[in-house]
Design an enzyme around this catalytic site. Structure first.
Site, PDB file in Angstrom:
ATOM      1  N   LYS A  62      47.370  -3.229  65.167  1.00 27.88           N
ATOM      2  CA  LYS A  62      47.362  -2.594  63.847  1.00 27.88           C
ATOM      3  C   LYS A  62      48.423  -3.131  62.888  1.00 27.88           C
ATOM      4  O   LYS A  62      49.555  -3.382  63.272  1.00 27.88           O
ATOM      5  CB  LYS A  62      47.586  -1.081  63.985  1.00 27.88           C
ATOM      6  CG  LYS A  62      46.449  -0.335  64.605  1.00 27.88           C
ATOM      7  CD  LYS A  62      45.174  -0.317  63.772  1.00 27.88           C
ATOM      8  CE  LYS A  62      45.292   0.564  62.553  1.00 27.88           C
ATOM      9  NZ  LYS A  62      45.199   1.989  62.892  1.00 27.88           N
TER      10      LYS A  62
ATOM     11  N   GLU B 202      49.635   3.714  51.038  1.00 23.79           N
ATOM     12  CA  GLU B 202      49.210   5.077  51.385  1.00 23.79           C
ATOM     13  C   GLU B 202      50.222   6.110  50.899  1.00 23.79           C
ATOM     14  O   GLU B 202      49.858   7.171  50.380  1.00 23.79           O
ATOM     15  CB  GLU B 202      49.040   5.215  52.898  1.00 23.79           C
ATOM     16  CG  GLU B 202      47.868   4.409  53.441  1.00 23.79           C
ATOM     17  CD  GLU B 202      47.897   4.348  54.962  1.00 23.79           C
ATOM     18  OE1 GLU B 202      47.656   5.382  55.595  1.00 23.79           O
ATOM     19  OE2 GLU B 202      48.182   3.266  55.506  1.00 23.79           O
TER      20      GLU B 202
ATOM     21  N   HIS C 290      29.569   4.573  42.114  1.00 23.46           N
ATOM     22  CA  HIS C 290      29.221   5.433  43.266  1.00 23.46           C
ATOM     23  C   HIS C 290      29.593   4.767  44.585  1.00 23.46           C
ATOM     24  O   HIS C 290      28.975   5.020  45.611  1.00 23.46           O
ATOM     25  CB  HIS C 290      27.732   5.806  43.261  1.00 23.46           C
ATOM     26  CG  HIS C 290      27.243   6.274  41.937  1.00 23.46           C
ATOM     27  ND1 HIS C 290      27.282   7.587  41.540  1.00 23.46           N
ATOM     28  CD2 HIS C 290      26.745   5.575  40.882  1.00 23.46           C
ATOM     29  CE1 HIS C 290      26.803   7.697  40.303  1.00 23.46           C
ATOM     30  NE2 HIS C 290      26.477   6.487  39.879  1.00 23.46           N
TER      31      HIS C 290
ATOM     32  N   SER D  48      51.579  -0.021  64.671  1.00 22.20           N
ATOM     33  CA  SER D  48      51.288   1.233  65.345  1.00 22.20           C
ATOM     34  C   SER D  48      52.053   1.259  66.653  1.00 22.20           C
ATOM     35  O   SER D  48      52.248   0.224  67.291  1.00 22.20           O
ATOM     36  CB  SER D  48      49.784   1.333  65.602  1.00 22.20           C
ATOM     37  OG  SER D  48      49.536   2.173  66.703  1.00 22.20           O
TER      38      SER D  48
END
Ligand code: ARG
Length: 465
Positions: free
Chosen positions: A291, A298, A164, A285
């Site tokens: 970043k 992804e 969970h 970025s």
């Protein structure tokens, strides 16, 4: 030179047609822009067919030799990028056949004896897919080896295991990675099984009913390396389950990759900080200078969506088709091609990326110490002291509640406090409350104890060598 009916395609279907196709219809029905990818399989299939026609006395040895000569020329031209693909000739099959006839005359026109584009295309797709499967199988092996290599270095690295998404029990990072090895091993088994059903020869089914020529189908199957011949002509030309099965395999594999990619993204985030990914798999970025984004992971996660989409597309494509061949089937190619490309590239890049992950054992261990991950161990300890498990569970819940209120781990509570939750607790409890004690205790086959993880690595290495 003899006239070539394929010079103008509407003449190929005979004098029956009284008007040409509009440009829009030509473009709409043509597949050559994408199915030219099948050219090698198409030529291999034609050569095997011609060899058999000759062996059966259906065409002469001279015709066969001419066909081989023409196909050698076409092969050289396609390889050199000199072949002129024509939209008017609709697909890869008619393009190659038309060119063959241009090059060798009547022998080229005899090639299509006892054959239809229906059994031809089914054969080509199977041949092509078999080759791709044979590239994918070793990539699935390489993916597993990359994971086993990192696992072996991290048998004793401890991270919190989650259920969970809440800290559950400590696990070995090696054990965690081996979970993915199991998934990819099943994927490889599935793919090897799909290959058996892909590797059956449709040729000889002709348009749908078989053919009146005395073909030797087994001979063609043998030449092309098929395991056998399709046993029903209607099924042979219309079946695309082999493509569905392959895409189902690919979807499951991509979902496994996606889950792994998701974990890499989470683990690399500042809130976890469990791993780092090499710079070559990350991007910056354009606005936030600090970043480093895990773009490759992804994208791998995102690309699972397109493969699952192709599976839905192909299943839906088949759903309403009556027997036998329908033009709908031409729509099988783009999803199938894209599925192969996506799963192949994704496996390659993920294996590389996994091999290069930078593991941060201290951060993992710190996180494992945070969430009362050894509470189950305390309950098991009490059971060994004679308590029924449910009572032990309850006693430990009280202990955890107390520890939370103090903001400390169970192992930081004094013995006297712990004894307040159950009198049977003695100072050997502290060994049980450590992460390593918890790991070592799970020494059941398939469990996370380092001895078990080591044994699994030995098994995987033997299997993968
Ligand atoms: N381009 C077609 C396909 O991909 C080849 C088979 C065409 N057969 C036909 N009868 N129109 O399915």
């Amino acid at each position: 030179m003899a006239t070539n009916p394929l010079d103008n395609k509407s003449e190929a279907w005979s004098a029956l047609f009284s008007e040409p196709m509009s440009d829009l219809v030509k473009r709409y029905t043509a597949s050559v822009s994408f199915d030219q990818r099948l050219w090698r399989a198409d030529i291999a299939g034609s050569l095997a067919h011609a060899e058999m026609l000759c062996h059966q006395g259906i065409i002469s040895a001279e015709d066969r030799a001419s066909i081989e000569r023409g196909m050698a020329q076409i092969t050289a031209d396609i390889e050199a990028g000199r072949f002129e693909w024509k939209l008017e000739l609709e697909d890869v099959h008619l393009n190659i056949e038309a060119r063959l006839t241009q090059l060798v005359g009547d022998a080229g026109k005899r090639l299509h004896t006892g054959r239809s584009r229906n059994d031809q295309v089914a054969t080509d797709v199977r041949l092509w897919l078999r080759g791709e499967i044979d590239t994918l199988l070793p990539l699935l092996g390489a993916m597993q080896i990359a994971l086993v290599d990192v696992a072996e270095k991290n048998i004793d690295t401890i991270l919190p295991g989650f259920t969970h998404m809440q800290v559950a029990q400590p696990v070995s990072f090696g054990h965690h990675l081996l979970a993915y090895v199991e998934m990819f091993a099943r994927d490889a088994d599935r793919l090897a099984d799909v290959r058996k059903r892909v590797n059956q020869l449709p040729l000889g089914a002709a348009a749908l009913a078989g053919t009146s020529y005395p073909l030797d189908r087994e001979r063609v199957a043998h030449t092309l390396g098929f395991d056998g011949v399709c046993q029903n002509s209607l099924d042979a030309v219309s079946d695309r389950d082999f493509a569905l099965e392959f895409t189902a395999f690919a979807s499951i594999t991509m979902v496994h990759i996606s889950r792994l990619a998701e974990e890499l993204v989470l683990w690399m985030s500042q809130n976890f900080g469990f791993i780092d990914l090499a710079d070559r798999y990350c991007t910056g970025s354009s606005i936030m200078p600090q970043k480093r984004n895990p773009d490759v992971a992804e994208l791998a996660r995102g690309k699972s969506g397109r493969v699952v989409g192709h599976l839905m597309g192909l299943i839906t494509l088949m759903k309403g088709q009556p027997l036998a061949y329908n033009k709908d089937n031409q729509e099988d190619k783009e999803p199938l091609f894209d599925t192969v490309d996506t799963v192949r590239d994704t496996l390659r890049i993920m294996a590389e990326m996994v091999a290069g992950i930078i593991v941060k054992p201290e951060a993992m261990e710190r996180a494992a110490l945070k969430g009362y991950a050894t509470a189950t161990d305390l309950a098991d300890y009490l059971v060994k002291k004679g308590l029924p498990f449910r009572d032990a569970h309850e006693a430990v819940a009280h202990a955890v509640k107390h520890a939370i209120s103090r903001g400390v781990d169970l192992s930081a509570l004094p013995l006297s406090t712990l004894q307040g939750f159950h009198a049977s607790i003695t100072d050997d409890v502290f060994e049980v409350l450590t992460l390593r004690g918890s790991l070592n205790a799970r020494n059941v086959p398939g469990g996370t104890a380092p001895a078990q993880v080591r044994a699994q690595i030995v098994r995987h290495r033997a299997r993968l060598s």
